[in-house]
Scaffold this motif. Structure first.
Motif, short mmCIF file in Angstrom:
data_model
loop_
_atom_site.label_atom_id
_atom_site.label_comp_id
_atom_site.label_asym_id
_atom_site.label_seq_id
_atom_site.Cartn_x
_atom_site.Cartn_y
_atom_site.Cartn_z
N GLY A 233 13.10 -11.37 5.71
CA GLY A 233 14.09 -11.11 4.67
C GLY A 233 13.52 -11.23 3.27
O GLY A 233 14.26 -11.33 2.30
N ASN A 234 12.20 -11.23 3.16
CA ASN A 234 11.56 -11.45 1.86
C ASN A 234 10.26 -10.65 1.86
O ASN A 234 9.46 -10.78 2.79
CB ASN A 234 11.30 -12.95 1.73
CG ASN A 234 10.49 -13.32 0.51
OD1 ASN A 234 9.48 -12.68 0.19
ND2 ASN A 234 10.90 -14.37 -0.15
N MET A 235 10.02 -9.85 0.82
CA MET A 235 8.84 -8.98 0.79
C MET A 235 7.53 -9.77 0.85
O MET A 235 6.61 -9.38 1.56
CB MET A 235 8.85 -8.10 -0.47
CG MET A 235 9.77 -6.91 -0.38
SD MET A 235 9.40 -5.82 1.02
CE MET A 235 8.05 -4.89 0.35
N ASN A 236 7.44 -10.86 0.10
CA ASN A 236 6.19 -11.63 0.10
C ASN A 236 5.91 -12.25 1.45
O ASN A 236 4.79 -12.18 1.96
CB ASN A 236 6.23 -12.72 -0.99
CG ASN A 236 6.22 -12.14 -2.38
OD1 ASN A 236 5.69 -11.07 -2.61
ND2 ASN A 236 6.84 -12.84 -3.31
N SER B 298 6.03 0.51 11.02
CA SER B 298 7.00 -0.16 11.90
C SER B 298 6.82 -1.66 11.85
O SER B 298 7.81 -2.41 11.80
CB SER B 298 6.84 0.32 13.35
OG SER B 298 7.10 1.67 13.46
N LEU B 299 5.57 -2.13 11.87
CA LEU B 299 5.32 -3.56 11.83
C LEU B 299 5.77 -4.17 10.49
O LEU B 299 6.33 -5.25 10.46
CB LEU B 299 3.83 -3.86 12.06
CG LEU B 299 3.34 -3.79 13.49
CD1 LEU B 299 1.84 -4.09 13.55
CD2 LEU B 299 4.10 -4.75 14.39
N ARG B 300 5.51 -3.46 9.40
CA ARG B 300 5.94 -3.96 8.09
C ARG B 300 7.46 -4.05 8.02
O ARG B 300 8.02 -5.01 7.49
CB ARG B 300 5.40 -3.07 6.97
CG ARG B 300 3.92 -3.24 6.73
CD ARG B 300 3.46 -2.40 5.52
NE ARG B 300 2.03 -2.29 5.46
CZ ARG B 300 1.23 -3.17 4.87
NH1 ARG B 300 1.74 -4.23 4.31
NH2 ARG B 300 -0.07 -2.98 4.85
N ALA B 301 8.14 -3.05 8.55
CA ALA B 301 9.61 -3.06 8.56
C ALA B 301 10.13 -4.22 9.41
O ALA B 301 11.07 -4.92 9.02
CB ALA B 301 10.15 -1.74 9.08
N PHE B 302 9.50 -4.43 10.56
CA PHE B 302 9.92 -5.52 11.44
C PHE B 302 9.67 -6.88 10.79
O PHE B 302 10.50 -7.79 10.88
CB PHE B 302 9.20 -5.43 12.79
CG PHE B 302 9.66 -6.44 13.80
CD1 PHE B 302 10.98 -6.50 14.21
CD2 PHE B 302 8.77 -7.35 14.33
CE1 PHE B 302 11.40 -7.43 15.14
CE2 PHE B 302 9.17 -8.29 15.26
CZ PHE B 302 10.50 -8.33 15.66
N SER B 303 8.54 -7.00 10.10
CA SER B 303 8.25 -8.28 9.43
C SER B 303 9.26 -8.54 8.32
O SER B 303 9.68 -9.68 8.12
CB SER B 303 6.82 -8.29 8.88
OG SER B 303 6.66 -7.38 7.83
N LEU B 304 9.69 -7.50 7.62
CA LEU B 304 10.70 -7.66 6.58
C LEU B 304 12.04 -8.06 7.20
O LEU B 304 12.76 -8.90 6.67
CB LEU B 304 10.84 -6.38 5.76
CG LEU B 304 11.82 -6.45 4.59
CD1 LEU B 304 11.42 -7.53 3.60
CD2 LEU B 304 11.89 -5.10 3.89
N ASP C 13 2.86 -11.41 4.19
CA ASP C 13 2.04 -12.46 4.79
C ASP C 13 2.10 -12.39 6.31
O ASP C 13 1.07 -12.51 6.98
CB ASP C 13 2.50 -13.85 4.32
CG ASP C 13 2.16 -14.12 2.86
OD1 ASP C 13 1.33 -13.39 2.29
OD2 ASP C 13 2.76 -15.07 2.30
N LEU C 14 3.32 -12.20 6.84
CA LEU C 14 3.47 -12.11 8.29
C LEU C 14 2.73 -10.90 8.84
O LEU C 14 2.06 -10.99 9.88
CB LEU C 14 4.96 -12.05 8.65
CG LEU C 14 5.29 -11.94 10.14
CD1 LEU C 14 4.71 -13.13 10.93
CD2 LEU C 14 6.80 -11.85 10.34
N TYR C 15 2.82 -9.78 8.14
CA TYR C 15 2.10 -8.58 8.59
C TYR C 15 0.59 -8.84 8.59
O TYR C 15 -0.10 -8.50 9.56
CB TYR C 15 2.42 -7.38 7.70
CG TYR C 15 1.52 -6.21 8.03
CD1 TYR C 15 1.74 -5.44 9.16
CD2 TYR C 15 0.42 -5.92 7.25
CE1 TYR C 15 0.89 -4.40 9.50
CE2 TYR C 15 -0.44 -4.88 7.57
CZ TYR C 15 -0.20 -4.12 8.69
OH TYR C 15 -1.05 -3.11 9.03
#
Length: 182
Positions: A31-34, A21-27, A38-40
């Motif tokens: 709007g960018n995988m990299n 869920s956190l990874r999806a929210f960070s994306l 980093d945000l995650y």
């Protein structure tokens, strides 16, 4: 105050349950995988280093998402501040710099007609409010004329801009491919 080993283990366990869920929210935020990764990672680090601040029994996911959102906002603000450049060059420099001409090939890159075609391809629900805003109407005037709620008008104009950006990027990509092919 430092978290105990048990608190660290509990936090790690809770974090592992919401990682997707956190990874999806960070994306969604970046709007960018990299940037999302980093945000995650920044969020996970902040969660682990502040484990003692979590109150057991409360909503861990909400706490983690709030941390992520705050990190994203703070990073965004830092980025904006870094990119803010104040030009203190006197205007006389440009006036007195000789007869140097600046080539502007913007017109050859994208013509107004091409941009108009992109706008014309928008669905009416988006195109009409967008064009009215472009012509200088205020949001509340557009809402009144179209008989729609103000929030609807704002979101339609926002989504029209986003769609136009995507359509423009696609058109530029196609143009680059065509120029490389010829």
């Amino acid at each position: 105050m430092t978290a105990t080993i048990q608190q660290q283990k509990d936090i790690q366990e809770l974090l592992s349950t919401i990682t997707n869920s956190l990874r999806a929210f960070s994306l969604k935020l970046t709007g960018n995988m990299n940037d999302a990764e980093d945000l995650y990672q920044d969020t996970a680090l902040r969660i682990m280093t502040n484990a003692e601040k979590y109150n057991p029994g409360t909503n861990f996911k909400a706490w983690a998402v709030t941390i992520m959102r705050n990190i994203f906002i703070n990073n965004y603000r830092k980025k904006v501040r870094r990119n803010l450049i104040i030009d203190q060059t006197p205007n006389n420099y440009y006036i007195n710099s000789g007869n140097k001409t600046v080539v502007n090939d913007g017109e050859s890159e994208v013509t107004f007609n091409e941009l108009q075609e992109l706008v014309d391809r928008l669905p009416d629900d988006f195109r009409v409010p967008f064009l009215m805003a472009y012509q200088g109407y205020k949001y509340d005037e557009i809402a009144e004329q179209l008989g729609s709620p103000l929030g609807t008008i704002k979101s339609r104009i926002f989504f029209a801009r986003k769609k136009l950006q995507k359509m423009y990027e696609e058109a530029m990509r196609e143009r680059m491919v065509a120029s490389v092919a010829s």
